[in-house]
Write a protein that holds these residues in place. Structure first.
Motif, short mmCIF file in Angstrom:
data_model
loop_
_atom_site.label_atom_id
_atom_site.label_comp_id
_atom_site.label_asym_id
_atom_site.label_seq_id
_atom_site.Cartn_x
_atom_site.Cartn_y
_atom_site.Cartn_z
N VAL A 215 34.05 1.60 -16.06
CA VAL A 215 33.72 2.13 -17.38
C VAL A 215 32.20 2.26 -17.49
O VAL A 215 31.68 3.34 -17.72
CB VAL A 215 34.25 1.23 -18.51
CG1 VAL A 215 33.83 1.79 -19.87
CG2 VAL A 215 35.76 1.09 -18.43
N VAL B 89 33.38 8.53 -20.52
CA VAL B 89 32.87 7.77 -21.67
C VAL B 89 31.43 8.11 -22.01
O VAL B 89 30.90 7.60 -23.01
CB VAL B 89 33.01 6.25 -21.46
CG1 VAL B 89 34.45 5.89 -21.10
CG2 VAL B 89 32.04 5.72 -20.42
N MET C 32 31.90 0.90 -28.18
CA MET C 32 32.83 1.99 -27.91
C MET C 32 33.01 2.78 -29.20
O MET C 32 33.55 2.26 -30.19
CB MET C 32 34.18 1.41 -27.44
CG MET C 32 34.03 0.41 -26.30
SD MET C 32 35.52 -0.58 -26.03
CE MET C 32 36.60 0.65 -25.35
N LEU D 158 36.67 6.56 -30.22
CA LEU D 158 37.71 6.17 -29.28
C LEU D 158 38.87 7.16 -29.29
O LEU D 158 39.21 7.73 -30.35
CB LEU D 158 38.21 4.76 -29.59
CG LEU D 158 37.28 3.65 -29.09
CD1 LEU D 158 37.50 2.36 -29.83
CD2 LEU D 158 37.47 3.46 -27.60
N ASP E 266 41.70 6.10 -24.02
CA ASP E 266 40.89 4.91 -23.76
C ASP E 266 41.73 3.64 -23.78
O ASP E 266 41.24 2.56 -23.41
CB ASP E 266 39.78 4.77 -24.81
CG ASP E 266 38.77 5.90 -24.74
OD1 ASP E 266 38.35 6.37 -25.82
OD2 ASP E 266 38.40 6.31 -23.63
N TYR F 13 40.55 -3.96 -20.61
CA TYR F 13 39.15 -3.89 -20.19
C TYR F 13 38.74 -5.23 -19.60
O TYR F 13 38.91 -6.28 -20.22
CB TYR F 13 38.28 -3.51 -21.38
CG TYR F 13 38.40 -2.06 -21.72
CD1 TYR F 13 39.55 -1.57 -22.34
CD2 TYR F 13 37.39 -1.15 -21.40
CE1 TYR F 13 39.69 -0.22 -22.63
CE2 TYR F 13 37.51 0.20 -21.68
CZ TYR F 13 38.67 0.66 -22.29
OH TYR F 13 38.80 2.00 -22.56
#
Length: 120
Positions: A47, A62, A81, A84, A88, A92
């Motif tokens: 990410v 992203v 973030m 969104l 997504d 994580y």
């Protein structure tokens, strides 16, 4: 070395979340910290990463929506973030590349993962 992540949850499309990950334990230094994600049935993917000099690296998906930062004094990395999207949605994982002692090599460490769900 332990990595404790927090901040995941359920959010509507277009919403925001902030993930945090704090490193604890005894070690000499942390080189790179960051985040990966793994959706069901898929491989773990990058990410965002941030080096100890502040250099940032993002997945194309992203860029412009997520921002990574770190507080070296607190041994913590953050992932803001924004905007969104349902895609997504994933688990994580916090990541850190750690040097345990002055003359030791670096090693990779992972947190347990935090679920992010983007759904209306």
């Amino acid at each position: 070395v332990q990595l404790q992540a927090s901040g995941g949850g359920l959010v509507q499309p277009g919403g925001s979340l902030r993930l945090s990950c704090a490193a604890s334990g005894t070690f000499f230094s942390i080189a790179t910290m960051g985040w990966y994600h793994q959706a069901p049935g898929k491989q773990r993917e990058l990410v965002a990463l941030i080096s100890n000099t502040g250099s940032e690296n993002y997945a194309d998906s992203v860029k412009g929506r997520f921002a990574i930062s770190r507080d070296s004094a607190k041994r913590t990395v953050y992932l803001q973030m924004n905007n969104l999207k349902p895609e997504d949605t994933s688990v994580y994982y916090c990541y850190a590349n750690v040097k345990r002692a002055l003359f030791s090599s670096v090693a990779d460490y992972w947190g347990r993962g935090t679920q992010v769900t983007v759904s209306s």
